[in-house]
Each structure stands twice: as structure tokens, then as C-alpha cells.
Design a protein around this motif. Structure first.
Motif, short mmCIF file in Angstrom:
data_model
loop_
_atom_site.label_atom_id
_atom_site.label_comp_id
_atom_site.label_asym_id
_atom_site.label_seq_id
_atom_site.Cartn_x
_atom_site.Cartn_y
_atom_site.Cartn_z
N UNK A 224 -32.08 -0.74 -29.83
CA UNK A 224 -33.08 -1.26 -30.77
C UNK A 224 -33.91 -2.38 -30.13
N UNK A 225 -33.25 -3.29 -29.44
CA UNK A 225 -33.97 -4.40 -28.82
C UNK A 225 -34.90 -3.90 -27.72
N UNK A 226 -34.40 -2.98 -26.90
CA UNK A 226 -35.21 -2.47 -25.79
C UNK A 226 -36.43 -1.72 -26.31
N UNK A 227 -36.22 -0.83 -27.29
CA UNK A 227 -37.32 -0.04 -27.83
C UNK A 227 -38.36 -0.92 -28.52
N UNK A 228 -37.90 -1.93 -29.23
CA UNK A 228 -38.80 -2.83 -29.95
C UNK A 228 -39.60 -3.70 -28.99
N UNK A 229 -38.94 -4.25 -28.01
CA UNK A 229 -39.60 -5.15 -27.07
C UNK A 229 -40.62 -4.42 -26.20
N UNK A 230 -40.37 -3.14 -25.92
CA UNK A 230 -41.22 -2.39 -24.99
C UNK A 230 -42.07 -1.32 -25.69
N UNK A 231 -42.25 -1.44 -27.00
CA UNK A 231 -42.90 -0.36 -27.76
C UNK A 231 -44.36 -0.14 -27.38
N UNK A 232 -45.04 -1.16 -26.89
CA UNK A 232 -46.44 -0.97 -26.50
C UNK A 232 -46.57 -0.21 -25.19
N UNK A 233 -45.69 -0.50 -24.25
CA UNK A 233 -45.71 0.19 -22.96
C UNK A 233 -45.01 1.54 -23.03
N UNK A 234 -44.01 1.62 -23.91
CA UNK A 234 -43.22 2.84 -24.01
C UNK A 234 -43.09 3.28 -25.47
N UNK A 235 -44.08 4.02 -25.98
CA UNK A 235 -43.90 4.61 -27.30
C UNK A 235 -42.66 5.49 -27.30
N UNK A 236 -42.14 5.78 -28.47
CA UNK A 236 -40.85 6.48 -28.56
C UNK A 236 -40.79 7.75 -27.72
N UNK A 237 -41.87 8.51 -27.70
CA UNK A 237 -41.85 9.77 -26.96
C UNK A 237 -41.79 9.56 -25.45
N UNK A 238 -42.07 8.33 -25.01
CA UNK A 238 -42.05 8.03 -23.57
C UNK A 238 -40.95 7.02 -23.20
N UNK A 239 -40.09 6.71 -24.13
CA UNK A 239 -39.11 5.66 -23.90
C UNK A 239 -38.08 6.05 -22.84
N UNK A 240 -37.71 5.06 -22.03
CA UNK A 240 -36.66 5.28 -21.03
C UNK A 240 -35.32 5.57 -21.69
N UNK A 241 -35.20 5.21 -22.96
CA UNK A 241 -33.94 5.48 -23.67
C UNK A 241 -33.68 6.96 -23.84
N UNK A 242 -34.72 7.78 -23.71
CA UNK A 242 -34.55 9.23 -23.84
C UNK A 242 -33.89 9.83 -22.61
N UNK A 243 -33.94 9.10 -21.51
CA UNK A 243 -33.40 9.64 -20.26
C UNK A 243 -32.38 8.73 -19.59
N UNK A 244 -32.12 7.57 -20.20
CA UNK A 244 -31.17 6.62 -19.61
C UNK A 244 -30.32 5.99 -20.68
N UNK A 245 -29.04 5.80 -20.38
CA UNK A 245 -28.14 5.15 -21.30
C UNK A 245 -28.60 3.72 -21.58
N UNK A 246 -28.46 3.22 -22.83
CA UNK A 246 -28.89 1.85 -23.15
C UNK A 246 -28.28 0.79 -22.25
#
Length: 348
Positions: free
Chosen positions: A100-122
Motif C-alpha cells: 500500500x505504501x509503495x503503490x501510494x507513494x509511487x502512483x504518479x510514476x507507476x499507475x497500477x497497470x505499470x506497478x513494480x508490485x505486479x512483477x516483484x514481491x513487496x
């Protein structure tokens, strides 16, 4: 944002490597003098026998590389006022909060469809100070990492050096009902150990937990340290409860974003940005990602952790399926005694 994936230890010359060796050698020698769970505890769980714990300044740590990482981080991590530390006791919802913290902090650079969380463990996106960074027997150089740096730790607040506390860094702490925390911790350890001959019984593990002999334990001291810090310094320490995160995730995420100084705008709310982050970072969504079902293992020293080890049920009140009413009452009584007059309670 490349930081989570490109943390590496810069090539060092021979003199620098020898200096690192001397630093960690000093810590290793100190660790050998500390109380050992296999010698100083009246009863032992199989986990304590398999990975002995050492008592350091009132808290238990193990395996050895974790305690090495704690000591090295205390002495060599230089915090910035812009740093954000995700702090938890083990098995209190760490993976969920990191996501949650990573996705929120990086939401401008990484919208959900491009988030590193989709391919890497938190845990790879938000690395632990004492595991990934300072537990490798080589000191990392974090000076080139851009701000804000998002990092994780299980280190108790009482062990934070004064330089950390006075730096102005942001601390987000998540705690969970101790009964659910214990059950999750017991399952996690059994997954880690793997071998049937080393699986710890529930009774033995529960006895160790009640005595505070577990990773970063005692649990009550860990929680109290951050609770008291949040009362004294609420602008720098956000104290969250797992149960509140489960019952009202949207409001909890708003609090988290505001605390990290990246609040959701009204336009973002209308566009569903907050809801998309909650959906992507839900335990069910994370659990079913290929990287967390079949992905490569996280490795710390010689220890390898399968990504699926970090996910189970995440249900509030699941302890009733494992603890007898008598066991639950014993733990409730211990917590009531330890937290007396603190203003903090885990009563249901």
C-alpha cells in the motif's frame, strides 16, 4: 523508480572490503556473548533450536545475519528527514502495508497497470534494513538513492539510535491483535523450516511467545515502544492497527497517504485511484500474482524464502481455529498486564 530493484553493493577496493570484514567481525564476536535461546530458556520451540535466537538489549533476534543487520544498521544507516520507515512486528500485515505504501507513494510514476508490485514481491520493493541492506556482511552505499526512500524494518523503536529519532524521518507502524499475530508467526515458521522433523508444535511455540522469545520479541515491548513514540511525536509516527485496515481500508489508506505527504486529491478520488490501489494491493490480489505464487525466492545470506511463504489468510480472528479458549485467555491476561496504564489495549 529503480531503487527497489537496483540496490546493490558498489564494487569496493580491498581496503574497503577488509574494513567491512572488521566491522562485521566485531558484531559476530559480540553476538557470541549474548544470551542464547537454546541455553537460557527453560523450554524451547523447534524453531528456536533450528535457528537459535539471541537477546540483544532486551529483544530476541535470529538467525545471526538478522542481528548482524540490526547492529550494522544502528551504527551505519544515516537517515534523512524525507525517509519513510515501514515498521511492524513480524506477521502483523507487513507485506500488505509495504504494498500500500509503495503503490501510494509511487502512483504518479507507476499507475497500477505499470506497478513494480505486479512483477516483484513487496519485500523487494520495500527492502528491510536489517535483512536485505545491512545483513549481507557488506555495508551498502545508500547516498545515491533518491528521496523519499521507502524502507522496512522489524527493529523495535527502543533500539533506534538517537540520530534516527532526531532526523525527522517518518515512521509508519502497523500492529495486529497478538493472538492472530502469534498464529500467523507459527504458520510462517513452519513453512520456513519445511522439514517435518523440525516443525514446531503449537504448544511449544505459544510458550515461547508468552515469554517473549521470538523474532523482535517480546511482542508487548515492541508495540509499546512505537505506541509511546506516536503519543509523543504524532507528526512523525503513525500508529495503525491491522483490524482498522481490514474494516475500513479506504480511510486507513487516506491516513497513510496524508502522513507520507502525498494525499489523494479530490480528482484522484473521483477517478478511482485510491480504489484501484486498494484492489491491486489487497491480500487476495497480491497472493494470486504469478510472482508471489511461482516467482523467484527472496534470498538473505544462505536463507531462501519462497514468495508464497509470505501469504496465508490474513483474516481477523483466525486464532479461534488454533488456540483453545484457555490459551487465548492466557495471552489476553499477559497483554493486559504488560500494557497496563499505557492507554493501549487489544481487548475485542
Amino acid at each position: 523508480m529503480e531503487f527497489p530493484l537496483t540496490i546493490s553493493f558498489n564494487a569496493k577496493n580491498r581496503e574497503e572490503e577488509e574494513q567491512d570484514d572488521r566491522i562485521y567481525k566485531k558484531y559476530e564476536e559480540l553476538i557470541l556473548t549474548l544470551p542464547d535461546s537454546t541455553k537460557d530458556s527453560p523450554s524451547l520451540s523447534s524453531m528456536s533450536q533450528f535457528h537459535p535466537l539471541r537477546c540483544y538489549d532486551g529483544f530476541w533476534f535470529g538467525p545471526e545475519f538478522v542481528l548482524l543487520g540490526v547492529m550494522a544498521a544502528q551504527d551505519h544507516f544515516i537517515p534523512r528527514s524525507s525517509d519513510i520507515l515501514i515498521c511492524t512486528p513480524p506477521k502483523a500485515g507487513t507485506v500488505w502495508l509495504k504494498a500500500l505504501a509503495f503503490a501510494t507513494l509511487n502512483r504518479n510514476d507507476q499507475p497500477c497497470k505499470q506497478s513494480l508490485l505486479l512483477s516483484h514481491n513487496p519485500h523487494k520493493c520495500v527492502p528491510f534494513l536489517e535483512f536485505r541492506l545491512y545483513g549481507e556482511r557488506r555495508l551498502p552505499d545508500l547516498t545515491a538513492v533518491p528521496s523519499p526512500r521507502l524502507l522496512g524494518t522489524h527493529i523495535p523503536y527502543q533500539l533506534f539510535p538517537k540520530s534516527w529519532v532526531s532526523s525527522g524521518l517518518k515512521i509508519v507502524y502497523l500492529c495486529r491483535n497478538p493472538k492472530d499475530t502469534f498464529v500467523s508467526y507459527w504458520h510462517f515458521n513452519n513453512k520456513l523450516i519445511g522439514e517435518e522433523s523440525y516443525r514446531e508444535s503449537l504448544d511449544d511455540a505459544f510458550d515461547s511467545f508468552l515469554r517473549g522469545v521470538h523474532l523482535a520479541g517480546p511482542f508487548w515491548d515492541h508495540v509499546l515502544g512505537y505506541w509511546n513514540a506516536s503519543l509523543l511525536n504524532p507528526q512523525n509516527v503513525l500508529f495503525l492497527r491491522y483490524e482498522d485496515l481490514k474494516s475500513d481500508p479506504a480511510e486507513s489508506l487516506r491516513r497513510l497517504a496524508e502522513f507520507m505527504q502525498c494525499p489523494f486529491s479530490e480528482e484522484e478520488e473521483r477517478q478511482g485511484v485510491l480504489d484501484k490501489i486498494l484492489d491491486m494491493c489487497s491480500m487476495e490480489s497480491l497472493k494470486n500474482l504469478d510472482v508471489n505464487k511461482n516467482g523467484s525466492k527472496l534470498q538473505f545470506q544462505t536463507f531462501k524464502y519462497r514468495n508464497d511463504t509470505f501469504f496465508r489468510r490474513g483474516i481477523v480472528g483466525d486464532y479461534v481455529n488454533f488456540l483453545t479458549p484457555e490459551m487465548a485467555e492466557r495471552l489476553d491476561q499477559v497483554m493486559e498486564d504488560k500494557l497496563r496504564n499505557s492507554g493501549l489495549s487489544f481487548k475485542e
